[in-house]
Design a protein around this motif. Structure first.
Motif, mmCIF file in Angstrom:
data_model
loop_
_atom_site.group_PDB
_atom_site.id
_atom_site.type_symbol
_atom_site.label_atom_id
_atom_site.label_comp_id
_atom_site.label_asym_id
_atom_site.label_seq_id
_atom_site.Cartn_x
_atom_site.Cartn_y
_atom_site.Cartn_z
ATOM 1 N N SER A 222 26.711 31.970 37.853
ATOM 2 C CA SER A 222 26.646 32.891 38.989
ATOM 3 C C SER A 222 28.011 33.085 39.621
ATOM 4 O O SER A 222 28.356 34.188 40.046
ATOM 5 C CB SER A 222 25.657 32.359 40.034
ATOM 6 N N ALA A 223 28.817 32.009 39.667
ATOM 7 C CA ALA A 223 30.158 32.138 40.247
ATOM 8 C C ALA A 223 31.029 33.066 39.417
ATOM 9 O O ALA A 223 31.791 33.877 39.957
ATOM 10 C CB ALA A 223 30.808 30.760 40.374
ATOM 11 N N LEU A 224 30.918 32.963 38.098
ATOM 12 C CA LEU A 224 31.712 33.842 37.233
ATOM 13 C C LEU A 224 31.286 35.297 37.382
ATOM 14 O O LEU A 224 32.119 36.206 37.386
ATOM 15 C CB LEU A 224 31.575 33.396 35.778
ATOM 16 N N ILE A 225 29.985 35.515 37.506
ATOM 17 C CA ILE A 225 29.494 36.887 37.694
ATOM 18 C C ILE A 225 30.002 37.459 39.015
ATOM 19 O O ILE A 225 30.457 38.619 39.081
ATOM 20 C CB ILE A 225 27.961 36.913 37.625
ATOM 21 N N GLU A 226 29.942 36.662 40.091
ATOM 22 C CA GLU A 226 30.423 37.132 41.386
ATOM 23 C C GLU A 226 31.921 37.406 41.342
ATOM 24 O O GLU A 226 32.403 38.386 41.924
ATOM 25 C CB GLU A 226 30.099 36.095 42.458
ATOM 26 N N MET A 227 32.671 36.537 40.652
ATOM 27 C CA MET A 227 34.120 36.748 40.547
ATOM 28 C C MET A 227 34.432 38.024 39.768
ATOM 29 O O MET A 227 35.313 38.806 40.164
ATOM 30 C CB MET A 227 34.764 35.530 39.874
ATOM 31 N N PHE A 228 33.717 38.243 38.674
ATOM 32 C CA PHE A 228 33.927 39.466 37.889
ATOM 33 C C PHE A 228 33.585 40.698 38.708
ATOM 34 O O PHE A 228 34.305 41.711 38.671
ATOM 35 C CB PHE A 228 33.075 39.407 36.618
ATOM 36 N N PHE A 229 32.506 40.637 39.472
ATOM 37 C CA PHE A 229 32.121 41.746 40.342
ATOM 38 C C PHE A 229 33.195 42.015 41.389
ATOM 39 O O PHE A 229 33.546 43.177 41.668
ATOM 40 C CB PHE A 229 30.780 41.417 41.010
ATOM 41 N N ALA A 230 33.753 40.950 41.986
ATOM 42 C CA ALA A 230 34.799 41.114 43.001
ATOM 43 C C ALA A 230 36.051 41.738 42.408
ATOM 44 O O ALA A 230 36.683 42.613 43.019
ATOM 45 C CB ALA A 230 35.128 39.762 43.634
ATOM 46 N N VAL A 231 36.426 41.320 41.192
ATOM 47 C CA VAL A 231 37.614 41.891 40.550
ATOM 48 C C VAL A 231 37.417 43.377 40.276
ATOM 49 O O VAL A 231 38.327 44.192 40.480
ATOM 50 C CB VAL A 231 37.934 41.122 39.251
ATOM 51 N N LEU A 232 36.224 43.754 39.834
ATOM 52 C CA LEU A 232 35.955 45.170 39.597
ATOM 53 C C LEU A 232 36.040 45.975 40.893
ATOM 54 O O LEU A 232 36.587 47.093 40.904
ATOM 55 C CB LEU A 232 34.565 45.333 38.964
ATOM 56 N N VAL A 233 35.491 45.421 41.976
ATOM 57 C CA VAL A 233 35.544 46.128 43.257
ATOM 58 C C VAL A 233 36.992 46.315 43.702
ATOM 59 O O VAL A 233 37.389 47.394 44.168
ATOM 60 C CB VAL A 233 34.737 45.362 44.325
ATOM 61 N N ILE A 234 37.805 45.265 43.555
ATOM 62 C CA ILE A 234 39.217 45.366 43.942
ATOM 63 C C ILE A 234 39.919 46.452 43.130
ATOM 64 O O ILE A 234 40.661 47.281 43.684
ATOM 65 C CB ILE A 234 39.921 44.010 43.758
ATOM 66 N N TYR A 235 39.686 46.453 41.823
ATOM 67 C CA TYR A 235 40.375 47.440 40.976
ATOM 68 C C TYR A 235 39.968 48.872 41.331
ATOM 69 O O TYR A 235 40.835 49.743 41.527
ATOM 70 C CB TYR A 235 40.087 47.162 39.506
ATOM 71 N N PHE A 236 38.672 49.133 41.401
ATOM 72 C CA PHE A 236 38.228 50.501 41.658
ATOM 73 C C PHE A 236 38.573 50.942 43.090
ATOM 74 O O PHE A 236 38.814 52.122 43.336
ATOM 75 C CB PHE A 236 36.733 50.630 41.402
ATOM 76 N N PHE B 149 26.946 40.159 49.127
ATOM 77 C CA PHE B 149 27.824 40.547 50.228
ATOM 78 C C PHE B 149 29.120 39.732 50.277
ATOM 79 O O PHE B 149 30.158 40.258 50.677
ATOM 80 C CB PHE B 149 27.087 40.420 51.560
ATOM 81 N N LEU B 150 29.077 38.449 49.882
ATOM 82 C CA LEU B 150 30.292 37.629 49.948
ATOM 83 C C LEU B 150 31.374 38.127 48.999
ATOM 84 O O LEU B 150 32.510 38.371 49.443
ATOM 85 C CB LEU B 150 29.944 36.164 49.678
ATOM 86 N N PRO B 151 31.111 38.294 47.705
ATOM 87 C CA PRO B 151 32.186 38.825 46.846
ATOM 88 C C PRO B 151 32.592 40.244 47.214
ATOM 89 O O PRO B 151 33.770 40.606 47.076
ATOM 90 C CB PRO B 151 31.576 38.764 45.431
ATOM 91 N N LEU B 152 31.640 41.054 47.703
ATOM 92 C CA LEU B 152 31.985 42.413 48.102
ATOM 93 C C LEU B 152 32.932 42.411 49.297
ATOM 94 O O LEU B 152 33.951 43.118 49.311
ATOM 95 C CB LEU B 152 30.708 43.187 48.430
#
Length: 378
Positions: free
Chosen positions: A166-180, A44-47
């Protein structure tokens, strides 16, 4: 006639029962939601952070789309620009900060010499309290609790080695959410508006979406501009004082100033620590913190209210509640997101209206918005 009145009475009781059940379910969901958000923070935090950042990037996205740049390319440019700015800001803070942490053990002696009068006073009080506690402990036979020694991490590398994946995975997930989110923003907004069954509903949806984007982007853009100015002023003042790494300290001040009330206090404390590590005179060592306090006082009481205006003015009590709530759930990232989330929630509630829960339960309200004047409720 009597049958109609009886049927209406049953309908009213059913509506009131449904309203009560809805209220109970809403209260249960409200009480359980913080614990769910805290337990599932890696999701939920990166989202949440990605959605807030994406909303703030909608104005530059729309500016690029008006220049006939395709939505996927415009979204990519916005994400890349945001990442470049964030990396530049973090590099200006993290790289000098590592050097300050490295020399901290070497500067302990200077800090102690600057704080010698206060340390002497504290030592005297500490010895006095220890003697009193020792006398009470001997008289009551209290034994010292035995605690198992826990070995702390040997270095910062050990901490990063366990948390970085885990931080890198969350950051990558957040970047994907921002882009899409940005790439499909126009289609998403059009679908939300056209899916309404009435013209009034479509206009209300469009108004809510536009107000959320305008308020969030205006607040974040304005506060970012003000914080950068404050950080630049602090950096210039520290450079004039001869304090090393003024850009790092300016970046720390600008970043912490996003957290109302608590952030400036922490920034002043860090500047006081940095001054004690740098200067030999106690008064000169306190000058950086004094500069921060004076500049923040002027910024918070004159500059920010003048630039932000009444439209984005928020009740301080609500800010403190939001800070404590999101800070308890997600820590420092939650504190940074507290005010933007509060703005989004306030905008939606203001546009959608407040439900009359008390009217449902204690007055003559029902789940239907319109009452027949020929058959008033009993």
């Amino acid at each position: 006639m009597a049958a109609d009145e009886g049927a209406e009475e049953i309908s009213l009781r059913r509506d009131r029962l449904l309203a009560a059940l809805t209220l109970i379910a809403a209260v249960a969901l409200f009480l359980a939601m913080p614990f769910a958000l805290r337990a599932a923070a890696p999701v939920f935090l990166p989202l949440t952070a990605a959605i807030v950042i994406a909303i703030a990037l909608v104005p530059p996205l729309e500016w690029l789309e008006r220049r006939r740049i395709p939505a996927p390319l415009a979204a990519f440019l916005c994400v890349v620009g945001f990442l470049v700015l964030v990396n530049i800001a973090l590099a200006s803070i993290v790289v000098p900060g590592i050097e300050w942490f490295r020399v901290l053990p070497e500067r302990i002696e200077r800090i102690q010499s600057n704080l010698a009068p206060l340390l002497d006073l504290y030592s005297s009080l500490d010895r006095f309290l220890n003697e009193i506690i020792g006398q009470f402990a001997q008289g009551s036979g209290v034994r010292e609790a035995q605690t198992a020694a826990v070995e702390p991490p040997g270095s910062i590398v050990e901490v990063l080695a366990t948390s970085a994946p885990s931080a890198l995975i969350e950051m990558f997930f957040a970047v994907l959410v921002i882009y899409f989110f940005l790439a499909g923003w126009t289609r998403l907004r059009r679908g939300a508006i056209t899916s309404r069954t009435s013209f009034g509903g479509a206009m209300a949806t469009a108004r809510v979406i536009q107000e959320v984007v305008d308020d969030t982007s205006s607040y974040l853009g304005t506060i970012t501009f003000i914080n950068m100015g404050l950080g630049a002023l602090i950096a210039w003042g520290l450079w004039m004082m001869g304090m090393p790494s003024p850009l790092m300290w300016g970046g720390i001040v600008a970043l912490l100033n996003f957290v109302p009330y608590l952030g400036p206090i922490l920034a002043a404390f860090l500047l006081a620590l940095g001054g004690l590590m740098t200067f030999a005179d106690i008064w000169m060592a306190m000058a950086p913190a004094a500069l921060m306090i004076a500049a923040h006082t002027i910024e918070a009481n004159f500059i920010t209210p003048l630039i932000v205006g009444r439209r984005l003015t928020i009740n301080p009590i609500l800010i403190l509640i939001s800070l404590s709530f999101w800070g308890w759930i997600w820590g420092a990232p939650g504190a940074l997101l507290a005010v933007p989330l509060l703005i989004i929630i306030q905008t939606v509630v203001r546009a959608a209206g407040k439900p009359d829960i008390a009217g449902f339960l204690f007055e003559h309200g029902t789940l239907t918005a319109h009452q027949d004047p020929l058959h008033p409720p009993r």
